[in-house]
Scaffold this motif. Sequence first.
Motif, PDB file in Angstrom:
ATOM      1  N   ASN A   1       0.865  -1.179   0.000  1.00 49.13           N
ATOM      2  CA  ASN A   1       0.000   0.000   0.000  1.00 49.13           C
ATOM      3  C   ASN A   1       0.899   1.224   0.000  1.00 49.13           C
ATOM      4  OD1 ASN A   1      -2.613  -1.272   0.126  1.00 49.13           O
ATOM      5  ND2 ASN A   1      -2.117  -1.833   2.242  1.00 49.13           N
TER       6      ASN A   1
ATOM      7  N   TYR B   1      -8.876  -1.455   2.463  1.00 41.41           N
ATOM      8  CA  TYR B   1      -7.676  -2.136   2.975  1.00 41.41           C
ATOM      9  C   TYR B   1      -7.849  -3.653   2.909  1.00 41.41           C
ATOM     10  CZ  TYR B   1      -4.014  -3.668   6.190  1.00 41.41           C
ATOM     11  OH  TYR B   1      -2.931  -4.309   6.739  1.00 41.41           O
TER      12      TYR B   1
ATOM     13  N   THR C   1       2.114  -1.507   4.431  1.00 49.27           N
ATOM     14  CA  THR C   1       1.457  -0.214   4.246  1.00 49.27           C
ATOM     15  C   THR C   1       2.415   0.908   4.644  1.00 49.27           C
ATOM     16  OG1 THR C   1      -0.711  -1.184   4.700  1.00 49.27           O
ATOM     17  CG2 THR C   1      -0.524   1.216   4.893  1.00 49.27           C
TER      18      THR C   1
END
Length: 411
Positions: A315, A325, A343
């Motif tokens: 991400n 997500y 992420t």
Amino acid sequence: MTNNFKTLGISSELENILRQNGITKSTPVQQEAIPKLLNGKDIIAQAQTGTGKTLGFMLPIMERIDENKPYIQALIITPTRELAIQVTNEAKKLNLFKDINILAAYGGQDVEKQLRKLKRGIHIVIGTPGRLLDHIRRKSIDLSKLKMLVLDEADEMLNMGFLKDIESIIRETPKTRQTMLFSATMPKGLRSLATRYMREPSQVQIQGEKITLDEIKQIVVETTDRKKQDALCQVIDEERPFMAIIFCRTKRRVKTLNNALKQRGYNSDEIHGDLNQAKREKAMRAFRNAETQFLVATDVAARGLDIEGITHIFNYDIPEDAESYIHRIGRTGRAGKTGMAVTFIAPKDRQGLETIERKIRMTLKRKKIETEKRKKDNNPKNKSYGRQNGFKPQNTREKKYNNKNKKRGKR
């Protein structure tokens, strides 16, 4: 409960096809959904990504289609072209013991070609809301005898603003149809839709120990916007993924990052809404065939894509919400395999991350890295990153190029 397909009511012919494709055991959502669907019941199936929802509705459909009746008996509505293509491919794999005509209908295709196919007598239509409505307005699709309707990734269709389109399509179908709603999440609007258009639906809910997939290792890398690109490359070099999707928030950021990765020597490509359909399909085909190692994408690629070999999800930009997500990271760790999701967050993203953590009921492990100036001998630009990390493209242009050179050498 048994995980044998035959005991769920699936014919030996279909079971043999599944076995040929390496599928021998059913998943929990299939075990719950298939018997109910074969009995003609409406169902609402909620299960995480990568749990086998597509086969959960496709197997009963293939069993119940009457190939001797040349009209549309099943309609599968998907939110994106990519998912429509994938579901169509799955249907075609199963269509070996029957002569079922299948049509994929989505934007970016030649409409005239679709019209010619429809005149031959189609049994199953798999399409996106916009293109399906176009056919309905042209009167090229007749849904008056439809037996089975599937809303696949239904929550995403609502998120994308397709509610009115879906209702318009449903009104073209008989009230006696069987309706199947498959979704990873179940927002209020979706339950309202089910109440209006489904008949005493059976509930199927498959949940892992956590909301996000248990097989996925999840970490957060703290960095800044200025250093994010270097941080991504450093993590890639450390993790050495076989194949990965890198998610960005906008089309512009996808283009910028893909160009930067290519300049650094990474084997990457991009997919987003600005690409025409031919280029999107080419990019997806290359990635699916492991000719491309990294796919930089907007959320258009986050839904429903089941591509073997994806070991990592990055991400690059934090998702807008917990649902995004969940769907992003669900592209890895599929079918019981392990995966990793990384992420990257800048200081301004911390509040958004806390919101996601509350929703998924997890506190993600933080990792702070200090990006160093990349040494020349470790720079992918100076060394083939793919070979360095064990990545071997399966159907590459490189093979064709080498074969041509061998032939030239013989001459």
